[in-house]
Design a protein around this motif. Structure first.
Motif, PDB file in Angstrom:
ATOM      1  N   VAL A 314      25.057 -37.210  27.813  1.00 24.08           N
ATOM      2  CA  VAL A 314      23.800 -36.916  28.222  1.00 24.08           C
ATOM      3  C   VAL A 314      23.146 -37.911  29.257  1.00 24.08           C
ATOM      4  O   VAL A 314      22.697 -37.043  30.155  1.00 24.08           O
ATOM      5  N   TYR A 315      23.808 -38.909  29.279  1.00 23.56           N
ATOM      6  CA  TYR A 315      23.555 -39.598  30.364  1.00 23.56           C
ATOM      7  C   TYR A 315      24.144 -38.938  31.928  1.00 23.56           C
ATOM      8  O   TYR A 315      23.556 -38.932  32.643  1.00 23.56           O
ATOM      9  N   SER A 318      22.414 -35.728  32.558  1.00 25.64           N
ATOM     10  CA  SER A 318      21.242 -35.736  33.087  1.00 25.64           C
ATOM     11  C   SER A 318      20.877 -36.437  34.771  1.00 25.64           C
ATOM     12  O   SER A 318      20.755 -36.134  35.720  1.00 25.64           O
ATOM     13  N   TYR A 321      21.570 -33.286  37.210  1.00 20.21           N
ATOM     14  CA  TYR A 321      20.340 -33.094  36.705  1.00 20.21           C
ATOM     15  C   TYR A 321      19.314 -33.299  38.007  1.00 20.21           C
ATOM     16  O   TYR A 321      19.159 -32.161  38.958  1.00 20.21           O
ATOM     17  N   LEU A 322      19.306 -34.433  37.576  1.00 19.43           N
ATOM     18  CA  LEU A 322      17.909 -34.327  39.020  1.00 19.43           C
ATOM     19  C   LEU A 322      18.497 -34.738  40.252  1.00 19.43           C
ATOM     20  O   LEU A 322      18.319 -34.756  41.190  1.00 19.43           O
ATOM     21  N   ALA A 356      18.553 -25.949  34.290  1.00 18.56           N
ATOM     22  CA  ALA A 356      18.143 -26.653  32.937  1.00 18.56           C
ATOM     23  C   ALA A 356      18.386 -26.166  31.961  1.00 18.56           C
ATOM     24  O   ALA A 356      19.407 -26.815  30.882  1.00 18.56           O
ATOM     25  N   LEU A 359      22.299 -27.507  32.077  1.00 19.85           N
ATOM     26  CA  LEU A 359      22.520 -28.639  30.998  1.00 19.85           C
ATOM     27  C   LEU A 359      22.127 -28.317  29.720  1.00 19.85           C
ATOM     28  O   LEU A 359      23.586 -28.813  28.822  1.00 19.85           O
ATOM     29  N   THR A 442      16.652 -40.163  26.402  1.00 17.84           N
ATOM     30  CA  THR A 442      17.064 -39.501  27.225  1.00 17.84           C
ATOM     31  C   THR A 442      16.806 -38.773  28.166  1.00 17.84           C
ATOM     32  O   THR A 442      16.100 -38.324  29.763  1.00 17.84           O
ATOM     33  N   LEU A 443      16.636 -37.354  26.768  1.00 16.28           N
ATOM     34  CA  LEU A 443      16.689 -35.468  27.959  1.00 16.28           C
ATOM     35  C   LEU A 443      14.716 -36.183  28.242  1.00 16.28           C
ATOM     36  O   LEU A 443      14.332 -35.035  29.034  1.00 16.28           O
ATOM     37  N   THR A 446      14.441 -37.271  31.898  1.00 18.57           N
ATOM     38  CA  THR A 446      15.258 -36.638  32.363  1.00 18.57           C
ATOM     39  C   THR A 446      14.248 -35.069  33.176  1.00 18.57           C
ATOM     40  O   THR A 446      13.633 -35.538  33.890  1.00 18.57           O
ATOM     41  N   PHE A 447      13.820 -34.885  32.143  1.00 15.22           N
ATOM     42  CA  PHE A 447      13.003 -33.393  32.621  1.00 15.22           C
ATOM     43  C   PHE A 447      11.494 -33.810  32.840  1.00 15.22           C
ATOM     44  O   PHE A 447      10.667 -33.126  33.892  1.00 15.22           O
TER      45      PHE A 447
END
Length: 490
Positions: A314-315, A318, A321-322, A356, A359, A442-443, A446-447
């Motif tokens: 997940v880390y 994320s 993604y960014l 997204a 992800l 975290t998510l 992120t979003f």
């Protein structure tokens, strides 16, 4: 952290062939968007590869995962490989013969009756790739990532070179060489793209001959029956998964009027590529982690290991993604070099939705360990079928209303739903102690930051500051609040 280090090193090597290889392959996107005379021609490529993705599941018959499962139970994995490979060779030959006799009917159904040869070419590609994928699985099971990497990179290099030869060099030489000009015009530009893939797939199969020599061990019929019983639900899972991943292009062509369908698929396919950076990491990670999942299943603390890996996954996704959103405005014109693509009002709009979505697809793949190691593949089909139903229903509703943007939104909702269903099934049938609060926080961050990067009127420096702040957040969050099972992975 030894587990993470080992997975990171193997992911890096698999990534050398997957991420770097696909990055090289991305050079084909500007090549296609620049050299194809009509924008709609790239839509033909998207539609054909959409159907090919569905076909790949049928040709492989879930035996890649089946191989991992039965190889861990056997003293030697070679007989398992030989049995599965013989089955794939036999069924592949049957598919090839059918495509030879019914090519016109197949292509008429797809929508290109003028090109029956496409059916035969793609069948040979899929038959070759099915056996190659099994051979790659053997290399992964044997933990030979470097052998895996050089063959995959060679495949990419051959495909890229063939595309450059047929689409760039041939017409250039044709200016002074009648033979080259005649050869170039003997096929359409789209046909040369498919022929390049055909050459690369068959060459890859030849490069894997050192693994294929195990075929001499023959086929164990009793073992094959057990493998097929385990693997056949994976076929349906795979088909449902491919419906989720590629059926949007098929539906766009079917729903939108013929005069616009290939053009819309072309736009959607081109901008979809911009969201694939994250998918490349996910695929490389899967190659590294899947054999580990099956091996770790023998250990008492297997579930804790799976939870620990999910946290770090997940880390990483994320951050990717960014990071992709940060550089998106700068890489888009590099990959898509034809300005006509950017004239479509929804071209760039679909990318954040698809990014997204990918992800969540990565989360689903990592989450799906539960039904593979517990041999509950028939129950594991439920999230995939749920996703397939959502894909069909929402696309049929949204594409006529808002076009390709509807397909992108559907993809995001589909993968998010699959994660939810998969998680709750995992809790019931194979509980894994995921650190759910940490993952959700975290998510969410992120979003939230992703929304700011997309909509805020900030320059590159301002957006870079947001990205760096997120990295700092992850560092502080992890160092001050380590996972409860951390000591098990030192």
């Amino acid at each position: 952290m030894s587990v993470i280090r080992k997975l990171a090193s193997q992911t890096a090597i698999y990534g050398l062939s997957t991420m770097l290889g696909r990055l090289i392959n991305y050079l084909l996107v500007p090549l296609y968007t620049r050299t194809l005379v009509n924008v709609a021609d790239y839509g033909v490529v998207g539609v054909m590869f959409g159907y090919a993705s569905l076909g790949a599941v049928l040709f492989a018959f879930g035996l890649e995962t089946g191989f991992f499962n039965f190889a861990r139970k056997q003293e030697k994995p070679e007989p398992v490989f030989a049995t599965a490979a013989h089955f794939l060779l036999l069924t592949g030959l049957i598919w090839i013969l059918l495509s030879r006799f019914f090519g016109l009917e197949i292509m008429a159904f797809i929508g290109y009756p003028h090109a029956p040869e496409y059916a035969f070419w793609f069948t040979v590609i899929l038959a070759s790739d099915a056996v190659s994928s099994l051979a790659f699985a053997y290399l992964r099971q044997q933990q030979k990532p470097w052998n895996f990497a050089w063959v995959r990179l060679s495949n990419i290099a051959i495909n890229v070179f063939a595309n450059l030869f047929f689409l760039v060099f041939l017409p250039y030489w044709g200016k002074s060489n009648e033979w080259a000009l005649h050869l170039y015009y003997s096929q359409s530009q789209v046909s040369w793209i498919f022929i390049s893939n055909l050459i690369a797939s068959t060459a890859t199969l030849l490069m894997l001959f050192p693994v294929l020599k195990h075929l001499r061990l023959g086929m164990d019929i009793d073992l094959l029956k057990r493998m097929l019983k385990y693997s056949y639900p994976i076929v349906f899972i795979g088909l449902a998964g491919m419906i989720n991943e590629t059926f949007d292009r098929i539906l766009i062509k079917s729903i939108i009027p013929d005069s616009q369908s290939d053009y819309q698929v072309s736009i959607y396919s081109a901008f979809y590529k911009l969201s694939m950076v994250l998918t490349l990491f996910v695929q490389a990670f899967r190659f590294a982690v899947e054999p580990y999942f099956f091996e770790q299943a023998k250990q008492l603390n297997a579930q804790e290991s799976y939870a620990y890996i999910m946290k770090w996954f997940v880390y990483v996704v994320s951050v990717i993604y960014l990071g992709t959103l940060l550089i998106l405005p700068y890489i888009a014109p590099i990959l898509i070099q034809n300005p006509e693509y950017f004239q479509h009002p929804d071209g760039m709009k679909i990318v954040p939705y698809l990014l997204a979505a990918n992800l969540f697809l990565g989360l689903y793949y990592t989450l799906s360990v539960w039904y593979k190691v517990s041999e509950k593949t028939h129950i594991g089909a439920i999230p995939a079928f749920t996703g397939a139903a959502i894909t069909l229903i929402l696309n049929l509703w949204l594409i006529p209303k808002i076009g390709i943007l509807g397909a992108a939104i559907t993809t995001l909702i589909t993968y998010f739903s699959m994660v939810l269903v998969g998680y709750f099934l995992s809790r019931k049938y194979y509980p894994i102690p995921y650190d759910l609060p940490r993952i959700l926080i975290t998510l969410s961050v992120t979003f939230l930051l992703g929304y700011i990067l997309i909509n805020a009127q900030l320059g590159f420096i301002g957006k870079s500051f947001i990205f760096i702040a997120f990295l700092a957040f992850l560092y502080l969050y992890e160092t001050r609040n380590p996972h409860a099972t951390r000591q098990n992975h030192q």
